[in-house]
Design an enzyme around this catalytic site. Structure first.
Site, PDB file in Angstrom:
ATOM      1  N   TYR A   1       0.833  -1.209   0.000  1.00  0.00           N
ATOM      2  CA  TYR A   1       0.000   0.000   0.000  1.00  0.00           C
ATOM      3  C   TYR A   1       0.863   1.253   0.000  1.00  0.00           C
ATOM      4  O   TYR A   1       1.665   1.476   0.903  1.00  0.00           O
ATOM      5  CB  TYR A   1      -0.938   0.011   1.204  1.00  0.00           C
ATOM      6  CG  TYR A   1      -2.052  -1.015   1.135  1.00  0.00           C
ATOM      7  CD1 TYR A   1      -2.361  -1.684  -0.054  1.00  0.00           C
ATOM      8  CD2 TYR A   1      -2.809  -1.320   2.263  1.00  0.00           C
ATOM      9  CE1 TYR A   1      -3.383  -2.618  -0.112  1.00  0.00           C
ATOM     10  CE2 TYR A   1      -3.843  -2.259   2.209  1.00  0.00           C
ATOM     11  CZ  TYR A   1      -4.122  -2.911   1.021  1.00  0.00           C
ATOM     12  OH  TYR A   1      -5.127  -3.831   0.964  1.00  0.00           O
TER      13      TYR A   1
ATOM     14  N   PRO B   1     -16.249  -3.039   0.428  1.00  0.00           N
ATOM     15  CA  PRO B   1     -17.667  -3.309   0.699  1.00  0.00           C
ATOM     16  C   PRO B   1     -18.585  -2.161   0.294  1.00  0.00           C
ATOM     17  O   PRO B   1     -19.784  -2.377   0.067  1.00  0.00           O
ATOM     18  CB  PRO B   1     -17.688  -3.528   2.211  1.00  0.00           C
ATOM     19  CG  PRO B   1     -16.572  -2.669   2.714  1.00  0.00           C
ATOM     20  CD  PRO B   1     -15.494  -2.820   1.672  1.00  0.00           C
TER      21      PRO B   1
ATOM     22  N   ALA C   1     -18.102  -0.464  -2.411  1.00  0.00           N
ATOM     23  CA  ALA C   1     -18.037  -0.397  -3.878  1.00  0.00           C
ATOM     24  C   ALA C   1     -17.685   0.999  -4.368  1.00  0.00           C
ATOM     25  O   ALA C   1     -18.273   1.512  -5.318  1.00  0.00           O
ATOM     26  CB  ALA C   1     -19.358  -0.867  -4.488  1.00  0.00           C
TER      27      ALA C   1
ATOM     28  N   GLY D   1     -18.340   3.801  -3.224  1.00  0.00           N
ATOM     29  CA  GLY D   1     -19.428   4.772  -3.118  1.00  0.00           C
ATOM     30  C   GLY D   1     -20.489   4.664  -4.189  1.00  0.00           C
ATOM     31  O   GLY D   1     -21.334   5.561  -4.320  1.00  0.00           O
TER      32      GLY D   1
END
Length: 327
Positions: A65, A235, A237, A239
Site C-alpha cells: 500500500y 464493501p 463499492a 461509493g
C-alpha cells in the site's frame, strides 16, 4: 544471554474485534513511494480518530500500500501515541511484488519472501509483532510446507500471532491448511452489492446465470465451518450506492443507489450504513473493511452494526443490484 521474549504471548486467543475494519490503503504518500509528510500524517491521524470513535479496533494494511508508506505513516502515529498499540489489532498482507530488477510484477509466497516481507512491515510500523498476517493473493508456485515453515518461524519468534489468507477459494485454503500446525483465522475477499458472485453461486446453483460464479465453490461454507473470519474488501463499492457519481453506472446500480437512499431515510441512517448493513446481515458474520480515509465517511458507517435489516429489505437490495429475478 537469552533473547527478550515477545511483548505478548503469541498463543493468546485473538480478541473479538468490531464488525468494521479500517483499511489503511489510502494512508501514506503516493503509489510512487514518495516521502511521508506532516500532511499525510495528519490525514491518517484524522482517519484513525474517526475509526476509534465508532468502535473500530482492527486496522488493515499491506506491504504494497502506497509502496510501504501507508505502514510507515501509521507507524509514525503509533510512535507518537505508543499506548495505542495495546488497544488495537494490526493486520497486514504480503505476497504481491511490483516489477523490479529481479523480475516482472508477480506473486511471491516463497517462504523467504514471506518472512522478509513480514519483518519489513514490522520495521515500517515500528512494532514488535503483527496480530494477523494475510497472504495477499494465491501464488501458482506456492508450496504449502514451505509456507508452513515460514509461518512457524514468524510465530516462534513472536513476530506474528495469527495467519490468514486473502482472495483464496476453499480448495486453496484446504490445500494450505493441511500443512499448517495452526488454523487460518481469516480470508479477505471482495464482497459488496456491486460484487455478487459470492451470493449468486449459491442462489443460482445449477443454472446458467451462475456460470461466472463457479470458482467460489463452497468457499463461504468452508470458512464458516472452519471458523475462518470472512473480511470483505471494497464493501462500499467505491461509493457506487452511497453518493458517488459515475457515468458508467449500470441501470441496476442506479436503481439500487436510489433504493439505498430510500432505505437510509426509512432506517434514519446514512447510505453507507445501509450498504454495509446489507453485507453484515449475511449469516456468515462478515467483517467490512472500510477503505476510506475521509473521517466523515468513516463516521457515516457507524450505524451499520446496529441496523436490524429485515429479510425482505435484504432481498430488495440483492435483487435490485442483481438486475434480474432469481431463477
Amino acid at each position: 544471554m537469552p533473547s527478550t521474549p515477545p511483548s505478548r504471548p503469541v498463543d493468546r486467543p485473538l480478541p473479538t474485534s468490531s464488525r468494521l475494519i479500517l483499511g489503511c490503503m489510502g494512508m501514506g504518500s503516493d503509489w510512487n513511494g514518495g516521502a511521508v509528510t506532516e500532511s499525510h500524517i495528519a490525514q491518517a491521524h484524522a482517519a484513525l480518530e474517526a475509526a476509534l470513535e465508532i468502535g473500530i479496533t482492527l486496522f488493515d494494511h499491506a506491504d504494497i500500500y502506497k509502496r510501504g508508506t501507508a505502514e510507515q505513516c501509521f507507524g509514525e502515529l503509533l510512535r507518537r501515541q505508543a499506548s495505542l498499540r495495546d488497544s488495537i489489532l494490526l493486520q497486514s498482507k504480503c505476497g504481491i511484488r511490483f516489477a523490479d530488477d529481479s523480475g516482472p510484477a508477480r506473486y511471491d509466497l516463497s517462504g523467504a519472501y514471506i518472512v522478509s516481507a513480514a519483518e519489513a512491515s514490522l520495521r515500517r510500523l515500528g512494532v514488535e509483532h503483527l496480530d494477523i498476517l494475510l497472504l495477499h493473493r494465491p501464488d501458482p508456485l506456492m508450496e504449502p510446507h514451505e509456507i508452513a515453515e515460514a509461518f512457524s518461524r514468524l510465530r516462534s519468534a513472536g513476530k506474528v500471532r495469527f495467519f490468514g489468507v486473502s482472495n483464496m477459494q476453499a480448495g486453496q485454503m484446504r490445500w494450505l491448511q493441511q500443512a499448517l500446525d495452526a488454523p487460518l483465522v481469516a480470508n479477505q475477499l471482495e464482497m459488496s452489492l456491486a460484487k455478487l458472485d459470492w451470493l449468486d453461486h449459491d442462489s443460482s446453483f445449477n443454472d446458467a446465470q451462475n456460470a461466472t460464479a463457479l470458482p467460489w465453490a463452497d468457499t463461504l461454507q468452508y470458512c464458516q465451518q472452519q471458523g475462518i473470519q470472512l473480511q470483505a474488501w471494497s464493501p462500499l463499492a467505491q461509493g457506487a450506492f452511497s453518493g458517488a457519481k459515475s457515468d458508467s453506472a449500470s441501470p441496476a446500480q442506479q436503481a439500487t443507489a436510489k433504493l439505498v437512499l430510500s432505505m437510509a431515510e426509512q432506517y434514519a441512517v446514512s447510505a453507507e450504513s445501509i450498504v454495509l448493513a446489507w453485507l453484515l446481515r449475511h449469516p456468515a458474520g462478515i467483517q467490512a473493511v472500510i477503505g476510506s480515509t475521509n473521517p466523515d465517511r468513516i463516521r457515516a458507517c457507524a450505524a451499520a452494526t446496529t441496523i436490524q435489516m429485515s429479510r425482505e429489505d435484504w432481498y430488495r437490495l440483492y435483487l435490485s443490484a442483481r438486475g434480474q429475478a432469481l431463477p
